[in-house]
Design a protein around this motif. Sequence first.
Motif, PDB file in Angstrom:
ATOM      1  N   LYS A  34       0.843  -1.193   0.000  1.00  0.00           N
ATOM      2  CA  LYS A  34       0.000   0.000   0.000  1.00  0.00           C
ATOM      3  C   LYS A  34       0.878   1.242   0.000  1.00  0.00           C
ATOM      4  CE  LYS A  34      -3.929   2.127   2.403  1.00  0.00           C
ATOM      5  NZ  LYS A  34      -4.877   2.019   3.537  1.00  0.00           N
ATOM      6  N   PRO A  35       0.720   2.137  -0.967  1.00  0.00           N
ATOM      7  CA  PRO A  35       1.559   3.333  -1.002  1.00  0.00           C
ATOM      8  C   PRO A  35       1.318   4.216   0.221  1.00  0.00           C
ATOM      9  CG  PRO A  35      -0.247   3.515  -2.577  1.00  0.00           C
ATOM     10  CD  PRO A  35      -0.272   2.113  -2.063  1.00  0.00           C
ATOM     11  N   TYR A  36       2.357   4.908   0.628  1.00  0.00           N
ATOM     12  CA  TYR A  36       2.241   5.749   1.814  1.00  0.00           C
ATOM     13  C   TYR A  36       2.932   7.090   1.592  1.00  0.00           C
ATOM     14  CZ  TYR A  36       7.030   4.204   2.897  1.00  0.00           C
ATOM     15  OH  TYR A  36       8.384   3.934   2.847  1.00  0.00           O
ATOM     16  N   CYS A  37       2.500   8.061   2.364  1.00  0.00           N
ATOM     17  CA  CYS A  37       3.144   9.371   2.431  1.00  0.00           C
ATOM     18  C   CYS A  37       3.724   9.556   3.826  1.00  0.00           C
ATOM     19  CB  CYS A  37       2.154  10.492   2.132  1.00  0.00           C
ATOM     20  SG  CYS A  37       1.749  10.695   0.384  1.00  0.00           S
ATOM     21  N   VAL A  38       4.857  10.196   3.891  1.00  0.00           N
ATOM     22  CA  VAL A  38       5.483  10.500   5.175  1.00  0.00           C
ATOM     23  C   VAL A  38       5.201  11.961   5.518  1.00  0.00           C
ATOM     24  CG1 VAL A  38       7.646  10.652   6.460  1.00  0.00           C
ATOM     25  CG2 VAL A  38       7.283   8.777   4.835  1.00  0.00           C
ATOM     26  N   ARG A  77      -1.623   5.747   2.820  1.00  0.00           N
ATOM     27  CA  ARG A  77      -1.384   5.627   4.251  1.00  0.00           C
ATOM     28  C   ARG A  77      -0.413   6.719   4.691  1.00  0.00           C
ATOM     29  NH1 ARG A  77       2.519   2.118   6.686  1.00  0.00           N
ATOM     30  NH2 ARG A  77       2.876   1.329   4.574  1.00  0.00           N
ATOM     31  N   CYS A  78      -0.646   7.308   5.854  1.00  0.00           N
ATOM     32  CA  CYS A  78       0.227   8.364   6.381  1.00  0.00           C
ATOM     33  C   CYS A  78       1.099   7.804   7.494  1.00  0.00           C
ATOM     34  CB  CYS A  78      -0.599   9.536   6.919  1.00  0.00           C
ATOM     35  SG  CYS A  78      -1.482  10.449   5.629  1.00  0.00           S
ATOM     36  N   VAL A  79       2.396   8.041   7.391  1.00  0.00           N
ATOM     37  CA  VAL A  79       3.361   7.601   8.396  1.00  0.00           C
ATOM     38  C   VAL A  79       4.027   8.843   8.979  1.00  0.00           C
ATOM     39  CG1 VAL A  79       5.397   6.210   8.861  1.00  0.00           C
ATOM     40  CG2 VAL A  79       3.752   5.469   7.112  1.00  0.00           C
ATOM     41  N   ALA A  85       5.664   7.373  -1.390  1.00  0.00           N
ATOM     42  CA  ALA A  85       5.071   7.954  -2.598  1.00  0.00           C
ATOM     43  C   ALA A  85       5.243   9.464  -2.608  1.00  0.00           C
ATOM     44  CB  ALA A  85       3.596   7.590  -2.678  1.00  0.00           C
ATOM     45  N   GLY A  86       5.308  10.064  -1.429  1.00  0.00           N
ATOM     46  CA  GLY A  86       5.497  11.500  -1.308  1.00  0.00           C
ATOM     47  C   GLY A  86       5.803  11.859   0.128  1.00  0.00           C
ATOM     48  N   PRO A  93       9.197  12.777  -4.296  1.00  0.00           N
ATOM     49  CA  PRO A  93       8.344  13.965  -4.366  1.00  0.00           C
ATOM     50  C   PRO A  93       8.219  14.600  -2.973  1.00  0.00           C
ATOM     51  CG  PRO A  93       7.327  12.110  -5.515  1.00  0.00           C
ATOM     52  CD  PRO A  93       8.485  11.554  -4.748  1.00  0.00           C
ATOM     53  N   VAL A  94       8.624  15.857  -2.866  1.00  0.00           N
ATOM     54  CA  VAL A  94       8.678  16.522  -1.561  1.00  0.00           C
ATOM     55  C   VAL A  94       8.034  17.893  -1.660  1.00  0.00           C
ATOM     56  CG1 VAL A  94      10.177  17.469   0.238  1.00  0.00           C
ATOM     57  CG2 VAL A  94      10.800  15.342  -0.913  1.00  0.00           C
ATOM     58  N   VAL A  95       7.196  18.209  -0.672  1.00  0.00           N
ATOM     59  CA  VAL A  95       6.700  19.567  -0.485  1.00  0.00           C
ATOM     60  C   VAL A  95       7.184  20.025   0.889  1.00  0.00           C
ATOM     61  CG1 VAL A  95       4.706  21.079  -0.297  1.00  0.00           C
ATOM     62  CG2 VAL A  95       4.666  19.176  -1.926  1.00  0.00           C
TER      63      VAL A  95
END
Length: 319
Positions: free
Chosen positions: A173-177, A207-209, A250-251, A269-271
Amino acid sequence: MRSVLLVKTSSLGDVIHNLPVVSDLLHHWPKLAIDWVVEESFAEIPRLHAGVRKVFPVAVRRWRKQLTQRATWQEIGAFRQAVRSNCYDLVIDTQGLFKSALLTRMADGLRCGYSREAAREPLAAWFYDCRYAIPKTAHAVERNRWLAAAAAGYSPDLPLRYGLHVDTADTAKPYCVLLTATSRDDKLWPEAHWQTLGQALAAEGLRCVLPAGSARERERASRIATAIPGAELAPPSSLGELAQLLGAAAGIIGVDTGLTHLAAALDRPVVALYVATAPGLTGVYAGPHALNLGGRGQCPAPAEVLAALQPMLTKKIRP
């Protein structure tokens, strides 16, 4: 040229900004031996670049608090002995501080650094054999690269390469940090904004980590995660383990902190979110997948962050 010693001790973001110097030097001298002096807490970062031969950890922050202790001077002596076991063609201090200049002086080789008007602390320039007037208006990454190019005698026109290599595992499952913690409270992004952002990401299957270090940081991250479906706190991790986490994401969305720069250096990919500082000279710097939002006295809204992140993700999200 056979060997170079780089002196860039801290902070985490500054150390990451110095990694392209290794790639630049190796482009011109592929067999060059490159060693690095760095604060012990950040020693894992240079080791992630395959072009770094040896890392010399120092503990200047700890030593300054314990100068009356014999063990401190024994450690300083051991560092000096270790670093002087090599004779370098160049010793390049890209930190430009009094403390880094002192460490540079302990090494054996032609010592190079910023000129008095270009150094962050002008006194540092007195400790170098060669001094270079690198513009202060350039981004920190480019100042490091230009200084090394001037010292080594090549043109600083190479593509930007951080050269980091980390092992990443495939995730079902892709996740964002979400990097919610930073060293100063005035750099923090509001908790409610993080919750709104995380809820939007979760609604799209991401999913958020949330990594966090200190007890206070974990308390804040826990409050944010509670409001985000499926979110989880990352376990206490080393810098190497965090690099693996970031490298497979993923981002990444992060405040003004070193880990956000690490994510950018890993070409993810970073903001980056700025509230109390200006990103112009020290913001994330890694091409079109690294974006800076906000600035001193500005606070990006969640919708603005989502709109910035959306084009960089393979799985689209709705603002």
